[in-house]
Design a protein around this motif. Structure first.
Motif, short mmCIF file in Angstrom:
data_model
loop_
_atom_site.label_atom_id
_atom_site.label_comp_id
_atom_site.label_asym_id
_atom_site.label_seq_id
_atom_site.Cartn_x
_atom_site.Cartn_y
_atom_site.Cartn_z
N ILE A 1 0.82 -1.21 0.00
CA ILE A 1 0.00 0.00 0.00
C ILE A 1 0.85 1.26 0.00
CG2 ILE A 1 -1.79 1.27 1.27
CD1 ILE A 1 -2.52 -1.51 2.52
N ALA A 2 0.58 2.15 -0.95
CA ALA A 2 1.21 3.47 -0.99
C ALA A 2 0.33 4.45 -0.21
CB ALA A 2 1.37 3.95 -2.43
N PRO A 3 0.94 5.31 0.63
CA PRO A 3 0.16 6.16 1.54
C PRO A 3 -0.40 7.42 0.88
CG PRO A 3 2.48 6.55 1.89
CD PRO A 3 2.39 5.47 0.84
N ILE A 4 -1.28 7.21 -0.08
CA ILE A 4 -1.96 8.32 -0.75
C ILE A 4 -3.45 8.15 -0.49
CG2 ILE A 4 -2.52 9.36 -2.98
CD1 ILE A 4 0.21 8.21 -3.97
N GLY A 5 -4.09 9.20 -0.01
CA GLY A 5 -5.51 9.14 0.27
C GLY A 5 -6.27 10.14 -0.59
N VAL A 6 -7.58 10.07 -0.54
CA VAL A 6 -8.42 11.00 -1.29
C VAL A 6 -9.37 11.69 -0.32
CG1 VAL A 6 -10.15 9.23 -1.86
CG2 VAL A 6 -9.93 11.26 -3.30
N GLY A 7 -9.51 12.99 -0.50
CA GLY A 7 -10.36 13.78 0.38
C GLY A 7 -11.79 13.86 -0.11
N ASP A 8 -12.65 14.41 0.72
CA ASP A 8 -14.04 14.61 0.32
C ASP A 8 -14.14 15.56 -0.87
OD1 ASP A 8 -14.91 12.94 2.34
OD2 ASP A 8 -15.29 14.57 3.76
N ASP A 9 -13.10 16.38 -1.04
CA ASP A 9 -13.07 17.31 -2.17
C ASP A 9 -12.57 16.66 -3.46
OD1 ASP A 9 -10.44 16.92 -1.47
OD2 ASP A 9 -9.99 19.02 -1.01
N GLY A 10 -12.26 15.34 -3.38
CA GLY A 10 -11.79 14.61 -4.56
C GLY A 10 -10.31 14.78 -4.83
N ARG A 11 -9.60 15.56 -4.01
CA ARG A 11 -8.18 15.79 -4.23
C ARG A 11 -7.36 14.66 -3.60
NH1 ARG A 11 -6.90 21.59 -1.94
NH2 ARG A 11 -5.08 21.53 -3.33
N SER A 12 -6.19 14.42 -4.18
CA SER A 12 -5.26 13.43 -3.64
C SER A 12 -4.43 14.08 -2.54
CB SER A 12 -4.33 12.91 -4.73
OG SER A 12 -5.07 12.27 -5.75
N TYR A 13 -4.10 13.27 -1.52
CA TYR A 13 -3.28 13.76 -0.41
C TYR A 13 -2.15 12.79 -0.09
CZ TYR A 13 -6.73 17.41 0.45
OH TYR A 13 -7.53 18.50 0.33
N ASN A 14 -0.97 13.35 0.13
CA ASN A 14 0.20 12.59 0.55
C ASN A 14 0.16 12.48 2.08
OD1 ASN A 14 2.72 11.38 0.67
ND2 ASN A 14 3.85 13.30 0.42
#
Length: 297
Positions: free
Chosen positions: A182-195
């Motif tokens: 698993i790579a630690p990249i998430g997605v926010g409620d705004d649809g943006r990617s986050y490191n």
């Protein structure tokens, strides 16, 4: 070439010592945060992949969460983009986030998957965006400065923290006899990617999966006291005291805090171990002495 009698006895002793641990952890999930020098040295990379495959072969379910800061930094340098850090976190604008996704979700993740396959394992690479795995929220830093009437809020861009984890896809892979990477990249409620910091993702992943253990690979022998002696078995009260007196500080604080959160949330134990030691994961799991710091609730 045959082993000498002494070498044969040592091999037999190690195998016999490991047997009760293999029995204890069979069928259990162990989350490993993979980073530091262990990801940069070719022998250590190959050894880590072999160790993870061996864990799977004896019935343990490893889940790998990896970092990749140095690799991101190198690619940014190649394209002429300067890296800026605030309190140890990379300021991540949209262009930098594209590089982060390319490196973590592509180059690094697939290299680990390929190494595991090379040593006979079956791995599947994911980012937190796959299967609705990691929900993120934007992280900001607040600083109090004497010159300002109100606290200063620092925007780090696409730097996030874990909001929630839906581990359905990870459990499906474990059930299918795969090793999730698993790579630690998430997605926010705004649809943006986050490191997101890989230690934090690994800790939360261990909590959600109800893992038996969380193992954090570092570039130090573990937690050290003021005389640079290794601290081995610690409990939550010990950790709180060491933080209060300043023994644990700086970059080790996030690792310790996520380890504490994990054991306080039901993970049986967390280990902070030296990833520069070959086969350190196996030594920590399957020997009486181990090679790092054990943290329990």
């Amino acid at each position: 070439m045959s082993l000498s009698a002494e070498s044969a006895r040592n091999v037999a002793r190690v195998l016999a010592e490991g047997m009760p641990y293999i029995r204890r952890y069979r069928g259990k999930t162990i989350v490993i945060k993979y980073g530091g020098n262990a990801m940069l040295d070719e022998n250590l990379k190959s050894g880590f992949a072999r160790d993870v495959v061996l864990m799977k072969l004896v019935g343990i379910n490893p889940v790998v969460v990896h970092g990749g800061g140095p690799q991101i930094g190198r690619l940014l340098e190649k394209i002429g983009k300067e890296s800026t850090f605030i309190d140890g976190m990379r300021v991540t604008d949209s262009e930098t986030m594209d590089v982060v996704e390319m490196v973590l979700g592509g180059l690094v993740n697939k290299e680990i998957v390929n190494l595991i396959a090379h040593h006979g394992g079956r791995a599947v690479g994911l980012t937190g965006k796959d299967g609705d795995l990691i929900h993120a929220r934007k992280m900001t830093i607040t600083r109090n400065t004497p010159e300002l009437d109100a606290p200063e809020i620092i925007d780090l861009g696409h730097v996030g923290e874990v909001s929630s984890i839906d581990a359905s896809v990870v459990n499906m892979l474990i059930g299918g006899d795969f090793i999730p990477v698993i790579a630690p990249i998430g997605v926010g409620d705004d649809g943006r990617s986050y490191n997101i910091n890989a230690d934090l993702v690994a800790g939360r992943m261990a909590e959600v999966l109800k893992a038996e253990k969380l193992i954090l690979l570092t570039n130090t022998p573990g937690l050290l006291d003021e005389q640079e002696n290794l601290l081995t078995g610690l409990r939550a009260a010990d950790i709180n005291r060491l933080i209060a007196d300043g023994t644990i500080h700086g970059g080790m604080l996030p690792k310790v805090n996520c380890a504490l959160s994990a054991v306080n949330s039901g993970v049986a134990a967390a280990h902070i171990i030296d990833g520069r030691v070959e086969h350190s994961v196996l030594v920590e799991l399957f020997t009486d002495e181990g090679v790092g710091t054990l943290i329990e609730a």
